[in-house]
Motif scaffolding. Structure first.
Motif, short mmCIF file in Angstrom:
data_model
loop_
_atom_site.label_atom_id
_atom_site.label_comp_id
_atom_site.label_asym_id
_atom_site.label_seq_id
_atom_site.Cartn_x
_atom_site.Cartn_y
_atom_site.Cartn_z
N ILE A 152 52.14 30.78 31.92
CA ILE A 152 50.96 31.52 32.35
C ILE A 152 50.67 31.24 33.82
CG2 ILE A 152 48.47 31.87 32.00
CD1 ILE A 152 48.82 30.95 29.13
N VAL A 153 50.49 32.28 34.61
CA VAL A 153 50.06 32.09 36.00
C VAL A 153 48.63 32.58 36.15
CG1 VAL A 153 52.41 32.33 36.87
CG2 VAL A 153 50.94 34.31 36.86
N CYS A 154 47.83 31.80 36.84
CA CYS A 154 46.44 32.14 37.12
C CYS A 154 46.34 32.56 38.58
CB CYS A 154 45.52 30.96 36.84
SG CYS A 154 45.55 30.41 35.11
N VAL A 155 46.24 33.85 38.81
CA VAL A 155 46.15 34.41 40.16
C VAL A 155 44.67 34.53 40.52
CG1 VAL A 155 46.58 36.48 41.54
CG2 VAL A 155 48.32 35.66 39.93
N GLY A 156 44.28 34.07 41.69
CA GLY A 156 42.87 34.15 42.04
C GLY A 156 42.54 33.53 43.37
N MET A 214 42.25 37.16 38.63
CA MET A 214 40.81 37.10 38.88
C MET A 214 40.58 37.05 40.39
SD MET A 214 37.76 34.79 37.19
CE MET A 214 38.21 33.23 37.92
N LEU A 215 40.58 38.21 41.00
CA LEU A 215 40.31 38.35 42.44
C LEU A 215 39.19 39.36 42.64
CD1 LEU A 215 44.00 38.50 43.73
CD2 LEU A 215 42.31 36.81 44.48
N GLY A 216 38.53 39.28 43.79
CA GLY A 216 37.49 40.26 44.10
C GLY A 216 36.24 39.68 44.72
N THR A 217 35.98 38.40 44.49
CA THR A 217 34.75 37.79 45.02
C THR A 217 34.70 37.87 46.55
OG1 THR A 217 34.58 36.27 43.14
CG2 THR A 217 33.38 35.68 45.14
N GLN A 258 52.81 39.89 30.28
CA GLN A 258 51.61 40.58 29.82
C GLN A 258 50.52 40.33 30.86
OE1 GLN A 258 50.05 39.14 26.09
NE2 GLN A 258 48.76 40.93 25.76
N ILE A 259 49.83 41.39 31.28
CA ILE A 259 48.83 41.28 32.34
C ILE A 259 47.42 41.30 31.75
CG2 ILE A 259 48.05 42.22 34.55
CD1 ILE A 259 51.01 41.49 34.54
N PHE A 260 46.60 40.37 32.19
CA PHE A 260 45.18 40.33 31.83
C PHE A 260 44.36 40.49 33.11
CE2 PHE A 260 47.17 38.28 28.29
CZ PHE A 260 46.34 38.43 27.19
N LEU A 261 43.44 41.44 33.11
CA LEU A 261 42.54 41.60 34.23
C LEU A 261 41.28 40.79 33.96
CD1 LEU A 261 42.81 45.48 34.82
CD2 LEU A 261 44.41 43.65 35.45
N MET A 262 40.75 40.18 35.01
CA MET A 262 39.53 39.39 34.87
C MET A 262 38.53 39.84 35.93
SD MET A 262 41.30 35.63 34.32
CE MET A 262 39.79 34.77 33.84
N THR A 263 37.33 40.21 35.50
CA THR A 263 36.30 40.55 36.48
C THR A 263 35.86 39.26 37.17
OG1 THR A 263 34.55 40.32 34.81
CG2 THR A 263 35.47 42.52 35.14
N PRO A 264 35.44 39.34 38.44
CA PRO A 264 35.03 38.12 39.15
C PRO A 264 33.73 37.56 38.59
CG PRO A 264 34.53 40.06 40.46
CD PRO A 264 35.35 40.54 39.29
N ALA A 265 33.53 36.29 38.77
CA ALA A 265 32.30 35.65 38.30
C ALA A 265 31.08 36.24 38.99
CB ALA A 265 32.38 34.14 38.56
N ALA A 266 29.95 36.12 38.35
CA ALA A 266 28.70 36.61 38.94
C ALA A 266 28.35 35.80 40.19
CB ALA A 266 27.57 36.51 37.92
N ILE A 267 27.54 36.41 41.06
CA ILE A 267 27.11 35.78 42.30
C ILE A 267 25.60 35.57 42.24
CG2 ILE A 267 26.95 36.07 44.81
CD1 ILE A 267 29.44 37.86 44.61
#
Length: 233
Positions: free
Chosen positions: A38-42, A111-114, A147-156
């Protein structure tokens, strides 16, 4: 003769098991060969910035502990980096991007986007999704066919920011891109882990600076990822 051969095989298997149990290096080698990778991209949230003993308490580290030895979780978080190629620090340019693919993952958590929510980085939903789709395509094209899992960024939580902080994240943009990621997941038929929704009700996990979760917040993210993986494997 057959009984003797069986005895020899049994002794050999016992010897191999003994080596695995007593040799941490060999155990790691076996895990690397047979475990689900498993790779955790972020960004810094994945990296574990601001968390004491991040090698134990970051979300990827906690995910490893939750999943156990049948999985091998690797942290490819890069502090300050964006998903958008036009951002001030694109993830695409960080060594972690290439290394995450070289790891031959079976599962990719994105999990990118913040950092994309900063005024000088945000160029709109259309460009954000364009680069996001390209990132998905990159990982889908790997020989390991992960297998790709998308993760929304944490709340701010800007109300928790200290006066001297230098963060410029925009809460409304974080909401917008989180919704866009969920829609993208539906379009691509990819599982989405809605970190944004679950963390918005836990401001107490973001008292460090309003952006980075503490160890409890990281554990929550890891739990969400663990449940998603177990449900989709």
């Amino acid at each position: 003769m057959k009984a003797k051969n069986r005895k020899i095989k049994s002794l050999f298997l016992f010897f191999v098991l003994f080596l695995i149990i007593t040799s941490p290096a060999l155990l790691i080698a076996v895990q690397k060969s047979f475990a689900t990778r498993i790779v955790c991209v972020g960004d810094s949230i994945t990296y574990g910035a601001k968390i004491e003993d991040r090698f134990i308490h970051s979300y990827p580290a906690r995910l490893q502990q939750m999943l156990g030895s049948r999985y091998l979780v690797k942290n490819f978080g890069a502090s300050g980096y964006t998903l958008q190629k036009s951002g001030n620090f694109p993830y695409w340019d960080n060594p972690a991007f290439q290394e995450s693919g070289d790891f031959n993952p079976d599962i990719v958590l994105i999990m990118l986007g913040t950092n994309d929510t900063k005024p000088y980085n945000w160029t709109g939903t259309e460009k954000f999704l364009k680069d996001y789709k390209e990132l998905i395509s990159h990982y889908c094209s790997l020989d390991s066919k992960p297998q790709i899992f998308l993760m929304t960024p944490a709340a701010i939580f800007p109300e928790s920011f200290k006066p001297a902080n230098h963060y410029k994240m925009q809460t409304n943009v974080a909401d917008t891109l989180s919704s866009a990621i969920k829609e993208l997941g539906e379009q691509k038929q990819l599982p989405v882990i809605d970190v944004h929704e679950y963390t918005r009700i836990h401001p107490e996990y973001f008292l460090l600076d309003g952006v980075h979760p503490d160890s409890h917040g990281a554990e929550l993210i890891a739990q969400l990822a663990c449940e998603a993986i177990q449900q989709n494997r």
